[in-house]
Design a protein around this motif. Structure first.
Motif, PDB file in Angstrom:
ATOM      1  N   GLY A  80       0.912  -1.105  -0.023  1.00 28.70           N
ATOM      2  CA  GLY A  80       0.142   0.125  -0.278  1.00 28.70           C
ATOM      3  C   GLY A  80       0.773   1.414  -0.082  1.00 28.70           C
ATOM      4  O   GLY A  80       2.020   1.201  -0.017  1.00 28.70           O
ATOM      5  N   TYR A  81       0.153   2.298   0.252  1.00 27.00           N
ATOM      6  CA  TYR A  81       0.713   3.527   0.302  1.00 27.00           C
ATOM      7  C   TYR A  81       0.996   4.262   1.900  1.00 27.00           C
ATOM      8  O   TYR A  81       0.240   3.816   2.525  1.00 27.00           O
TER       9      TYR A  81
ATOM     10  N   LEU B 236      -2.752  -4.749  -1.101  1.00 22.98           N
ATOM     11  CA  LEU B 236      -3.314  -4.077   0.128  1.00 22.98           C
ATOM     12  C   LEU B 236      -3.452  -2.583  -0.356  1.00 22.98           C
ATOM     13  O   LEU B 236      -2.574  -2.037  -0.826  1.00 22.98           O
ATOM     14  N   SER B 237      -4.639  -2.456  -0.098  1.00 21.83           N
ATOM     15  CA  SER B 237      -5.032  -0.823  -0.234  1.00 21.83           C
ATOM     16  C   SER B 237      -4.648  -0.265  -1.510  1.00 21.83           C
ATOM     17  O   SER B 237      -5.379  -0.631  -2.475  1.00 21.83           O
ATOM     18  N   MET B 238      -3.738   0.447  -1.563  1.00 23.04           N
ATOM     19  CA  MET B 238      -3.415   1.070  -3.004  1.00 23.04           C
ATOM     20  C   MET B 238      -2.935  -0.124  -3.821  1.00 23.04           C
ATOM     21  O   MET B 238      -2.990   0.006  -4.923  1.00 23.04           O
TER      22      MET B 238
ATOM     23  N   TYR C   2      -5.894  -1.448  -5.507  1.00 21.58           N
ATOM     24  CA  TYR C   2      -6.239  -0.503  -6.817  1.00 21.58           C
ATOM     25  C   TYR C   2      -5.307  -0.969  -7.783  1.00 21.58           C
ATOM     26  O   TYR C   2      -5.791  -1.081  -8.783  1.00 21.58           O
TER      27      TYR C   2
ATOM     28  N   ARG D  96      -6.406  14.255  -0.643  1.00 25.41           N
ATOM     29  CA  ARG D  96      -5.440  13.962  -1.510  1.00 25.41           C
ATOM     30  C   ARG D  96      -4.505  15.434  -1.416  1.00 25.41           C
ATOM     31  O   ARG D  96      -3.258  15.456  -1.230  1.00 25.41           O
TER      32      ARG D  96
ATOM     33  N   MET E 229      -1.183   9.580   9.227  1.00 23.09           N
ATOM     34  CA  MET E 229      -1.750   8.285   8.574  1.00 23.09           C
ATOM     35  C   MET E 229      -1.776   7.137   9.746  1.00 23.09           C
ATOM     36  O   MET E 229      -2.571   6.406   9.798  1.00 23.09           O
TER      37      MET E 229
ATOM     38  N   LEU F  35      -4.113   4.120  10.262  1.00 28.45           N
ATOM     39  CA  LEU F  35      -3.991   2.692   9.676  1.00 28.45           C
ATOM     40  C   LEU F  35      -4.040   1.653  10.735  1.00 28.45           C
ATOM     41  O   LEU F  35      -4.481   0.266  10.636  1.00 28.45           O
TER      42      LEU F  35
ATOM     43  N   MET G 200      -3.653   8.167  -7.041  1.00 24.86           N
ATOM     44  CA  MET G 200      -4.776   7.547  -6.146  1.00 24.86           C
ATOM     45  C   MET G 200      -6.064   8.529  -6.421  1.00 24.86           C
ATOM     46  O   MET G 200      -7.077   8.169  -6.557  1.00 24.86           O
TER      47      MET G 200
ATOM     48  N   LEU H 226     -10.207   3.142   7.349  1.00 23.87           N
ATOM     49  CA  LEU H 226     -10.132   3.652   6.025  1.00 23.87           C
ATOM     50  C   LEU H 226     -10.755   3.054   4.880  1.00 23.87           C
ATOM     51  O   LEU H 226     -11.267   3.608   4.161  1.00 23.87           O
TER      52      LEU H 226
ATOM     53  N   HIS I 252      -6.206  -1.577   9.369  1.00 26.86           N
ATOM     54  CA  HIS I 252      -5.965  -1.325   7.876  1.00 26.86           C
ATOM     55  C   HIS I 252      -4.766  -2.244   7.318  1.00 26.86           C
ATOM     56  O   HIS I 252      -4.645  -2.060   6.140  1.00 26.86           O
TER      57      HIS I 252
HETATM   58  C1  MLT Z   1      -3.171   2.835   1.687  1.00 29.88           C
HETATM   59  O1  MLT Z   1      -3.139   2.185   2.382  1.00 29.88           O
HETATM   60  O2  MLT Z   1      -2.605   2.085   0.233  1.00 29.88           O
HETATM   61  C2  MLT Z   1      -3.890   3.928   1.383  1.00 29.88           C
HETATM   62  O3  MLT Z   1      -4.423   4.337   2.621  1.00 29.88           O
HETATM   63  C3  MLT Z   1      -4.803   3.894   0.220  1.00 29.88           C
HETATM   64  C4  MLT Z   1      -5.582   5.302   0.084  1.00 29.88           C
HETATM   65  O4  MLT Z   1      -5.209   6.375   0.778  1.00 29.88           O
HETATM   66  O5  MLT Z   1      -6.565   5.183  -0.693  1.00 29.88           O
END
Ligand code: MLT
Length: 263
Positions: free
Chosen positions: A30-31, A97-99, A102, A136, A155, A159, A191, A218, A244
């Motif tokens: 993730g990010y 995971l998360s990002m 995506y 963002r 964050m 998290l 994102m 999140l 998260h």
């Molecule tokens: C992540 O954990 O990758 C981020 O929280 C994803 C997001 O900010 O959308």
């Protein structure tokens, strides 16, 4: 033991951290993280069943920032496809995971034939809301005016649950603060601008696992349920007490869930 391989793609050099043997499984972080978030999984029992490849997305971990102003999910997805090919595989089990989720969805859209199974962890399929996009933009300002630490500190509250292990918080802080500021910006832009991939879900017929922490604020369990309901062949796992980052918070439970989809 981990070995690291580098895969060149244009001006990007992607670091891939490998453990185990067997069919290929790709782990996408993730990010604003890198392959270190998969530490427990890489050193756990799944390495007896799969070649686990934890990729550092461009600009993260040992993959240097490659000069991209935007880290689009499609760019990352094509990097993952290049890694799979470079490792000599035609298909992979993809875990995001998360990002990373995506990115996994963008991979499934752009390279469907390369997807053997899909695991979506603490993620969502939709695009950002207007409020999310504004968030963002605010985070980008914070990176530049107050530094990465300010973003990382904000964050970490989201998290992990407040009572989470101090060592885990320390590991996360180390990982987040070691990513370059330009990576934060390029990721946030990517994102913010990503498309809604909810319509894709019903087209993905591969065996899928959707994992979420019970206390994930999140990407809460309601998001995971939406994804699992839309997929045609998915199992939903809600992991108790976790936020998260289920693979870091409860690696044994996470590995058990993955085992149920990795035949
Ligand atoms: C992540 O954990 O990758 C981020 O929280 C994803 C997001 O900010 O959308």
């Amino acid at each position: 033991m981990l070995t690291t391989r580098f895969v060149d793609r244009g001006h990007a050099r992607l670091a891939v951290h490998l453990a185990g043997e067997g069919p290929l499984a790709v782990l996408i972080h993730g990010y604003p993280l890198d392959h270190r978030m998969w530490f427990d999984v890489l050193h756990g029992p799944l390495a007896q069943r799969r070649t686990l490849a934890a990729v550092d997305l461009r600009g993260h971990g040992a993959s240097a920032w490659a000069g991209d102003a935007v880290h689009g999910m499609e760019l990352f997805a094509d990097d993952i496809a290049a890694v799979v090919t470079a490792l000599g595989a035609k298909q992979a089990d993809v875990v995001g995971l998360s990002m990373g989720g995506y990115v996994a969805l963008a991979f499934g859209e752009r390279h469907p034939g390369m997807l053997r199974t899909l695991a979506l962890v603490d993620t969502r399929s939709g695009a950002d809301t207007d409020a999310g996009r504004a968030g963002r933009d605010a985070a980008m300002q914070t990176v530049v005016t107050q530094g990465r630490r300010a973003v990382a500190e904000a964050m970490i509250q989201k998290l992990l649950p407040p009572d989470s292990d101090l060592l885990l918080r320390a590991r996360l802080t180390t990982i987040m603060e070691s990513q370059p500021a330009e990576t934060f910006i390029a990721d946030l832009r990517g994102m913010r601008d990503r498309v809604d991939r909810t319509p894709l879900l019903r087209l993905l017929g591969v065996p899928a696992l959707v994992v979420v922490g019970e206390k994930d604020v999140l990407t809460p369990p309601s998001e995971a349920r939406t994804i699992a309901d839309a997929l045609s062949n998915a199992r939903l796992a809600i992991v108790p007490s976790c936020g998260h980052l289920v693979p870091m918070e409860a690696p044994a439970a996470f590995e058990r869930e993955l085992s149920s989809v990795w035949r």
